[in-house]
Design a protein around this motif. Sequence first.
Motif, PDB file in Angstrom:
ATOM      1  N   GLN A 220     -12.314 -65.066  27.350  1.00 16.83           N
ATOM      2  CA  GLN A 220     -10.643 -64.732  26.908  1.00 16.83           C
ATOM      3  C   GLN A 220     -10.852 -64.251  25.497  1.00 16.83           C
ATOM      4  O   GLN A 220     -11.327 -64.713  24.615  1.00 16.83           O
ATOM      5  N   ILE A 221      -9.963 -63.119  25.148  1.00 14.46           N
ATOM      6  CA  ILE A 221      -9.849 -62.814  23.710  1.00 14.46           C
ATOM      7  C   ILE A 221      -8.295 -62.967  23.511  1.00 14.46           C
ATOM      8  O   ILE A 221      -7.379 -62.171  24.399  1.00 14.46           O
ATOM      9  N   THR A 222      -7.902 -63.548  22.360  1.00 17.21           N
ATOM     10  CA  THR A 222      -6.524 -63.611  22.110  1.00 17.21           C
ATOM     11  C   THR A 222      -6.314 -63.145  20.692  1.00 17.21           C
ATOM     12  O   THR A 222      -6.957 -62.914  19.873  1.00 17.21           O
ATOM     13  N   LEU A 280       1.995 -61.764  20.876  1.00 15.06           N
ATOM     14  CA  LEU A 280       0.614 -62.490  21.161  1.00 15.06           C
ATOM     15  C   LEU A 280       0.011 -62.287  22.418  1.00 15.06           C
ATOM     16  O   LEU A 280       0.603 -62.104  23.500  1.00 15.06           O
ATOM     17  N   LEU A 281      -1.129 -61.873  22.330  1.00 19.88           N
ATOM     18  CA  LEU A 281      -1.673 -61.174  23.671  1.00 19.88           C
ATOM     19  C   LEU A 281      -3.132 -61.995  23.714  1.00 19.88           C
ATOM     20  O   LEU A 281      -3.847 -62.140  23.022  1.00 19.88           O
ATOM     21  N   GLU A 282      -3.428 -61.913  25.402  1.00 18.78           N
ATOM     22  CA  GLU A 282      -4.782 -62.487  25.562  1.00 18.78           C
ATOM     23  C   GLU A 282      -5.219 -61.437  26.858  1.00 18.78           C
ATOM     24  O   GLU A 282      -4.439 -61.215  27.770  1.00 18.78           O
ATOM     25  N   VAL A 283      -6.502 -61.136  26.624  1.00 21.79           N
ATOM     26  CA  VAL A 283      -7.087 -60.753  27.671  1.00 21.79           C
ATOM     27  C   VAL A 283      -8.097 -61.624  28.340  1.00 21.79           C
ATOM     28  O   VAL A 283      -8.899 -62.240  27.483  1.00 21.79           O
ATOM     29  N   ASP A 284      -8.467 -61.114  29.703  1.00 24.03           N
ATOM     30  CA  ASP A 284      -9.487 -62.153  30.159  1.00 24.03           C
ATOM     31  C   ASP A 284     -10.135 -61.393  31.157  1.00 24.03           C
ATOM     32  O   ASP A 284      -9.798 -60.467  31.647  1.00 24.03           O
ATOM     33  N   GLY A 285     -11.502 -61.927  31.428  1.00 23.17           N
ATOM     34  CA  GLY A 285     -12.311 -61.111  32.437  1.00 23.17           C
ATOM     35  C   GLY A 285     -13.963 -61.238  31.906  1.00 23.17           C
ATOM     36  O   GLY A 285     -14.104 -62.458  31.385  1.00 23.17           O
ATOM     37  N   VAL A 290     -13.357 -57.231  28.562  1.00 23.03           N
ATOM     38  CA  VAL A 290     -12.394 -57.567  27.750  1.00 23.03           C
ATOM     39  C   VAL A 290     -12.515 -57.306  26.280  1.00 23.03           C
ATOM     40  O   VAL A 290     -11.421 -56.825  25.604  1.00 23.03           O
ATOM     41  N   ARG A 291     -13.618 -56.769  25.973  1.00 23.26           N
ATOM     42  CA  ARG A 291     -13.995 -56.149  24.704  1.00 23.26           C
ATOM     43  C   ARG A 291     -13.357 -54.926  24.453  1.00 23.26           C
ATOM     44  O   ARG A 291     -12.515 -54.454  23.583  1.00 23.26           O
ATOM     45  N   GLU A 292     -13.203 -54.181  25.494  1.00 24.43           N
ATOM     46  CA  GLU A 292     -12.908 -52.887  25.778  1.00 24.43           C
ATOM     47  C   GLU A 292     -11.444 -53.053  25.894  1.00 24.43           C
ATOM     48  O   GLU A 292     -10.587 -52.048  25.091  1.00 24.43           O
ATOM     49  N   GLU A 293     -10.778 -53.949  26.512  1.00 23.70           N
ATOM     50  CA  GLU A 293      -9.409 -53.935  26.624  1.00 23.70           C
ATOM     51  C   GLU A 293      -8.907 -54.361  25.387  1.00 23.70           C
ATOM     52  O   GLU A 293      -7.676 -53.828  24.748  1.00 23.70           O
ATOM     53  N   ALA A 294      -9.419 -55.236  24.484  1.00 28.97           N
ATOM     54  CA  ALA A 294      -8.803 -55.653  23.234  1.00 28.97           C
ATOM     55  C   ALA A 294      -9.003 -54.481  22.312  1.00 28.97           C
ATOM     56  O   ALA A 294      -8.077 -54.423  21.383  1.00 28.97           O
ATOM     57  N   ASP A 295      -9.905 -53.713  22.583  1.00 29.72           N
ATOM     58  CA  ASP A 295      -9.926 -52.435  21.467  1.00 29.72           C
ATOM     59  C   ASP A 295      -8.655 -51.737  21.742  1.00 29.72           C
ATOM     60  O   ASP A 295      -7.993 -51.128  20.993  1.00 29.72           O
TER      61      ASP A 295
END
Length: 460
Positions: A220-222, A280-285, A290-295
């Motif tokens: 997860q990245i928050t 406030l955002l969180e991606v998971d997987g 998730v790194r690509e989505e956070a970028d």
Amino acid sequence: MAVASDIVSRMVAIVGADHVRVDDATRVAYGVDALKQGHPADVVVTPVTTAEVSAIAHLCHETRTPLVPRGAGTGYTGGAVPSHGGVVISLERMNRILEIDEGSLLAIVEPHVITGDLQDAVEAVGLFYPPDPASLRQSVIGGNVAECAGGPRAFKYGVTKQYVLGLEAVLPTGEIIETGGKVVKNVVGYDLTHLLVGSEGTLAIITKVILRLIPKPPVQITMRASFPTVRHAVNAVTGLIRARVIPAALELIDGDSLDAVASHLQVRSLAPAGTAAILLLEVDGLSAQVREEADRIESACLEAGATEFRRATDNAERQELWRVRREISPSLKVITPLKFNHDVVVPKARIPELFELVDVLRERYRLRIPCFGHVGDGNIHVNIMVTPGDDDEIRRAHEAEGDLFRGVVAMDGSISGEHGIGFAKKKYMTLELSQDEIDLMKRVKAAFDPRGVLNPGKIF
Ligand SMILES: Cc1cc2nc3c(=O)[nH]c(=O)nc-3n(C[C@H](O)[C@H](O)[C@H](O)COP(=O)(O)OP(=O)(O)OC[C@H]3O[C@@H](n4cnc5c(N)ncnc54)[C@H](O)[C@@H]3O)c2cc1C
């Protein structure tokens, strides 16, 4: 006490004297939920088996005694509270996780399992139960199912109904039914399972729940992005949807809510000058995904005019970012113990209009209205703050509430995305539903509950 003593004696015969309470403290405690209005119970009964629930329901049906099912009492619409006395049936002793089936990806639970405890138990074996109402450390699965609870993760994972495969329930007449089952596909007959989900304790008493589980996302990245206006934050949401990212959580917190948290925690830096909203955002997987989505999220936020963007680097920082969201409710309570806490929902593209409407209401009715919520779903908690005892302010708040509900319906939205109707919002049902639709619902209610004993005075 309005329930006759011979009925109380028959309840004692069903569940034992220790589990039938008529003392004042208990009657008052079970006469409120988070709405803090309602009527004390006359009797509180705590069965431990489905057979006992059935016998209590049958007795109330036979004697035409109002019977109100209750979970943890965190509901915001008075659903678990008698409208005019009667019996509260609390499922608090039916609190076991009966099975976690890792092969079939499901859990079978009794109604009073605390949602957060179920999440912990399934995560310990690498599985995941996504529905996460902010009350997850208090509210229970039975209450979540009866309200179809949502939460921050609904944008990606859906709400409680997407995870309910089957139910065991007791009808107000005392019959025990089983709906759905252990399979994810089932189209035999009417879908009674999903009729009961969200029925607010008015059709049946849920005594067992079969829940769908999914594998736990490993990473997860928050993140947190700050914006100079709510409009900038909403534009960022549009941008990231266009970038085809579906965050696991996507929460908007407005400046007024941030101010309340900053004052309550006495950390001014939580609400810096010039910040009118944060996301406030969180991606998971899987890690690479998730790194690509956070970028992509960072780009969308910066393009939309974010003045600050933070990405948590460890769990401590992640918890720190989430802390602001978790502290909103307690912080608003410090400002005033009384607020009209609404959970309106509009189509995503109309969120800016919703915030414009709230601005109009703030000015027109001279009220403080902090807003926050699940912006990815268009589901915003609009908190109309009122001072207890200030009749003029309470009158203005009621008028603002009516304007809010008429406004969201005009935006093709709904007056409740999460909390349900209970008795708090029943007078507004006709804003959203036609009389024909309401009459059909009443006929459904009558089919389940011909004598109208189960949770009377709710929804209609
Ligand atoms: C701080 C806070 C944060 C919250 N955040 C969220 C959120 O993020 N999302 C959200 O959706 N809600 C939220 N809520 C509202 C509330 O927590 C949910 O509606 C929750 O699902 C209620 O669960 P409960 O166990 O407290 O149910 P209760 O309040 O006890 O009951 C709710 C309704 O369900 C019925 N019911 C309860 N158990 C049964 C049963 N076994 N069979 C049949 N009917 C039953 C009751 O009759 C009542 O109508 C929040 C509340 C608080 C106080």
